[in-house]
Design an enzyme around this catalytic site. Structure first.
Site, PDB file in Angstrom:
ATOM      1  N   ASN A  18       0.675  -1.338  -0.004  1.00 39.76           N
ATOM      2  CA  ASN A  18       0.118   0.070  -0.257  1.00 39.76           C
ATOM      3  C   ASN A  18       1.081   1.286   0.051  1.00 39.76           C
ATOM      4  O   ASN A  18       0.283   2.288  -0.295  1.00 39.76           O
ATOM      5  CB  ASN A  18      -0.703   0.010   1.313  1.00 39.76           C
ATOM      6  CG  ASN A  18      -1.961  -0.968   1.061  1.00 39.76           C
ATOM      7  OD1 ASN A  18      -2.516  -1.174   0.077  1.00 39.76           O
ATOM      8  ND2 ASN A  18      -2.414  -1.363   2.206  1.00 39.76           N
ATOM      9  N   LYS A 135       2.708 -19.977  -5.064  1.00 38.16           N
ATOM     10  CA  LYS A 135       2.432 -18.661  -5.040  1.00 38.16           C
ATOM     11  C   LYS A 135       1.893 -18.163  -6.618  1.00 38.16           C
ATOM     12  O   LYS A 135       2.495 -18.144  -7.564  1.00 38.16           O
ATOM     13  CB  LYS A 135       3.951 -18.051  -4.877  1.00 38.16           C
ATOM     14  CG  LYS A 135       3.783 -16.343  -4.984  1.00 38.16           C
ATOM     15  CD  LYS A 135       3.270 -15.837  -3.479  1.00 38.16           C
ATOM     16  CE  LYS A 135       3.093 -14.396  -3.648  1.00 38.16           C
ATOM     17  NZ  LYS A 135       2.352 -13.887  -2.426  1.00 38.16           N
ATOM     18  N   LYS A 282       4.059 -11.689   7.940  1.00 38.68           N
ATOM     19  CA  LYS A 282       4.632 -10.600   9.014  1.00 38.68           C
ATOM     20  C   LYS A 282       5.059 -11.219  10.383  1.00 38.68           C
ATOM     21  O   LYS A 282       5.968 -10.923  10.984  1.00 38.68           O
ATOM     22  CB  LYS A 282       3.706  -9.475   9.041  1.00 38.68           C
ATOM     23  CG  LYS A 282       3.373  -8.874   7.879  1.00 38.68           C
ATOM     24  CD  LYS A 282       2.599  -7.359   8.007  1.00 38.68           C
ATOM     25  CE  LYS A 282       1.891  -7.074   6.788  1.00 38.68           C
ATOM     26  NZ  LYS A 282       2.784  -7.140   5.706  1.00 38.68           N
TER      27      LYS A 282
HETATM   28  P1  ADP Z   1       1.182  -5.592   2.805  1.00 40.52           P
HETATM   29  O1  ADP Z   1       0.890  -5.150   1.556  1.00 40.52           O
HETATM   30  O2  ADP Z   1       1.570  -4.533   3.944  1.00 40.52           O
HETATM   31  O3  ADP Z   1       2.173  -6.651   3.162  1.00 40.52           O
HETATM   32  P2  ADP Z   1      -0.996  -7.279   3.548  1.00 40.52           P
HETATM   33  O4  ADP Z   1      -2.394  -6.921   2.899  1.00 40.52           O
HETATM   34  O5  ADP Z   1      -0.286  -8.646   3.279  1.00 40.52           O
HETATM   35  O6  ADP Z   1      -0.377  -5.897   3.582  1.00 40.52           O
HETATM   36  O7  ADP Z   1      -1.245  -7.453   5.342  1.00 40.52           O
HETATM   37  C1  ADP Z   1      -1.847  -6.679   6.120  1.00 40.52           C
HETATM   38  C2  ADP Z   1      -3.180  -6.887   6.310  1.00 40.52           C
HETATM   39  O8  ADP Z   1      -3.559  -7.872   6.980  1.00 40.52           O
HETATM   40  C3  ADP Z   1      -4.119  -5.802   6.802  1.00 40.52           C
HETATM   41  O9  ADP Z   1      -4.651  -4.892   6.098  1.00 40.52           O
HETATM   42  C4  ADP Z   1      -5.153  -6.485   7.492  1.00 40.52           C
HETATM   43  O10 ADP Z   1      -6.483  -6.154   6.687  1.00 40.52           O
HETATM   44  C5  ADP Z   1      -4.987  -8.025   7.453  1.00 40.52           C
HETATM   45  N1  ADP Z   1      -4.928  -8.856   8.839  1.00 40.52           N
HETATM   46  C6  ADP Z   1      -5.140 -10.046   8.886  1.00 40.52           C
HETATM   47  N2  ADP Z   1      -5.106 -10.515  10.112  1.00 40.52           N
HETATM   48  C7  ADP Z   1      -4.788  -9.559  11.012  1.00 40.52           C
HETATM   49  C8  ADP Z   1      -4.746  -9.453  12.366  1.00 40.52           C
HETATM   50  N3  ADP Z   1      -4.698 -10.582  13.090  1.00 40.52           N
HETATM   51  N4  ADP Z   1      -4.529  -8.202  12.830  1.00 40.52           N
HETATM   52  C9  ADP Z   1      -4.311  -7.116  12.021  1.00 40.52           C
HETATM   53  N5  ADP Z   1      -4.409  -7.235  10.659  1.00 40.52           N
HETATM   54  C10 ADP Z   1      -4.407  -8.310   9.976  1.00 40.52           C
HETATM   55 MG    MG Z   2       1.717  -8.806   2.509  1.00 42.16          MG
END
Ligand code: ADP
Ligand code: MG
Length: 320
Positions: A18, A135, A282
């Site tokens: 993002n 993937k 993450k």
């Molecule tokens: P990035 O592009 O930053 O890697 P992702 O979409 O892969 O982002 O991961 C972030 C998303 O994970 C958040 O926008 C949220 O909607 C989602 N998410 C899923 N589970 C959780 C959780 N337990 N706590 C917080 N966010 C979560």
């Molecule tokens: Mg991601």
């Protein structure tokens, strides 16, 4: 600046997708630049505080666009392997982040050099993921097209939900960043280094003992954790679209996490609070980094980067 920066004042900042391409927004370079600029606030604050920094970033949407260009140009321009496309996005996105950061630092009167390093990430040719690609990348195709491409193109294809068939590639575990030593020298001397974009370009050691590219992708959060360990960073800061990690995310009993220990986080992970396609990688990266001797992981939104490091916002994960 002192050589060998203090571990507790050295951080790898991993920017989520993002930062550059917002879901639902028209994907133009003007928008990509604007998003990049506005995602840098927290990084600039850390630079002002004298932190030694590496900035890594995701590349999902961008590498998707590259793959589309290759398909549209088939028969007219040479086919590019995935590794080269990852390298292209490290360069192009690195340029956008580098220039945006240089301009911001200049406007704020902070005198720190910024440079982008194209980063290769070593993987094991015999990683089990190589035989079991999972993937999804690129466009959707029909089952008939998928059959033809599997035979004619050295592609592996699988159905992606009920939306159609897509190419799948392995996502092996990153072992070491080939350029880590150089990155560390630059970081120790105060240069802000943009590195490990898209998780790094996957490479393996061939039978002659030489580096060779692999058609694969590396998880950017895991790649960032490897890089953080190798440059001796104390902090891994993962910036994404939410302010905090939560348990029971999106449910009525959702609870946001502020400070948690590694042991608590592992328990939540085992309980299934973090899905594989988003928060899971993450958390996996956080666990790996802390088990490897890291001092702190923060997971928060772009604006909160500095506040999370000093304990005023976001989710902080600390050793037991
Ligand atoms: P990035 O592009 O930053 O890697 P992702 O979409 O892969 O982002 O991961 C972030 C998303 O994970 C958040 O926008 C949220 O909607 C989602 N998410 C899923 N589970 C959780 C959780 N337990 N706590 C917080 N966010 C979560
Ligand atoms: Mg991601």
């Amino acid at each position: 600046m002192n050589l060998n920066a203090a571990k507790s004042k050295t951080a790898v900042i991993a920017l989520g997708g993002n930062a550059i391409t917002l879901p639902g927004q028209e994907d133009t370079i003007a928008n990509q630049f604007a998003n990049t600029r506005s995602s840098l606030d927290g990084i600039v604050e850390l630079a002002r505080d004298g932190y030694h920094l590496v900035v890594s970033h995701g590349n999902g949407p961008q590498v998707g666009n590259c793959l589309l260009r290759v398909e549209l140009a088939r028969g007219k321009a040479p086919i590019l392997p995935l590794g080269v496309l990852v390298a292209d996005t490290e360069g192009g996105m690195g340029y956008m982040i580098e220039q945006s950061l240089q301009n911001r630092l200049k406007l704020e009167g902070i005198n720190r050099p910024v440079v982008t390093i194209i980063t290769q990430m070593l993987v094991d040719e015999h990683d089990p993921a190589v035989k079991n690609p999972t993937k999804y990348i690129g466009q959707f195709y029909t089952e008939d097209e998928a059959k033809i491409f599997t035979e004619t193109r050295d592609w592996q294809m699988k159905p992606d939900g009920n939306r159609g068939w897509r190419r799948v590639v392995p996502s092996p575990i990153p072992i070491t960043a080939i350029e880590a030593e150089t990155i560390k020298k630059l970081v120790d001397s105060g240069t802000i280094v943009i590195a490990g974009g898209g998780g790094g370009i996957p490479v393996y050691i061939d039978q002659r003992g030489l580096l060779e590219g692999m058609d694969a992708v590396i998880d950017k959060d895991l790649g960032s954790a490897v890089l953080a360990k190798e440059i001796g960073a104390g902090i891994l800061s993962i910036l994404t679209s939410v302010d905090n990690v939560a348990v029971n995310y999106g449910k009525p009993d959702q609870k946001i996490l502020e400070q948690v220990t590694l042991a608590e986080l592992k328990r939540y992970y085992a309980e299934g609070h973090f899905p594989p396609g988003s928060m899971g990688p993450k958390i996996h990266a956080a666990i790996k980094f802390l088990e490897d001797g890291g001092e702190m992981v923060t997971i928060t939104s772009f604006q909160n980067a500095r506040r999370a490091v000093v304990g005023e916002a976001g989710t902080r994960i600390v050793p037991d």
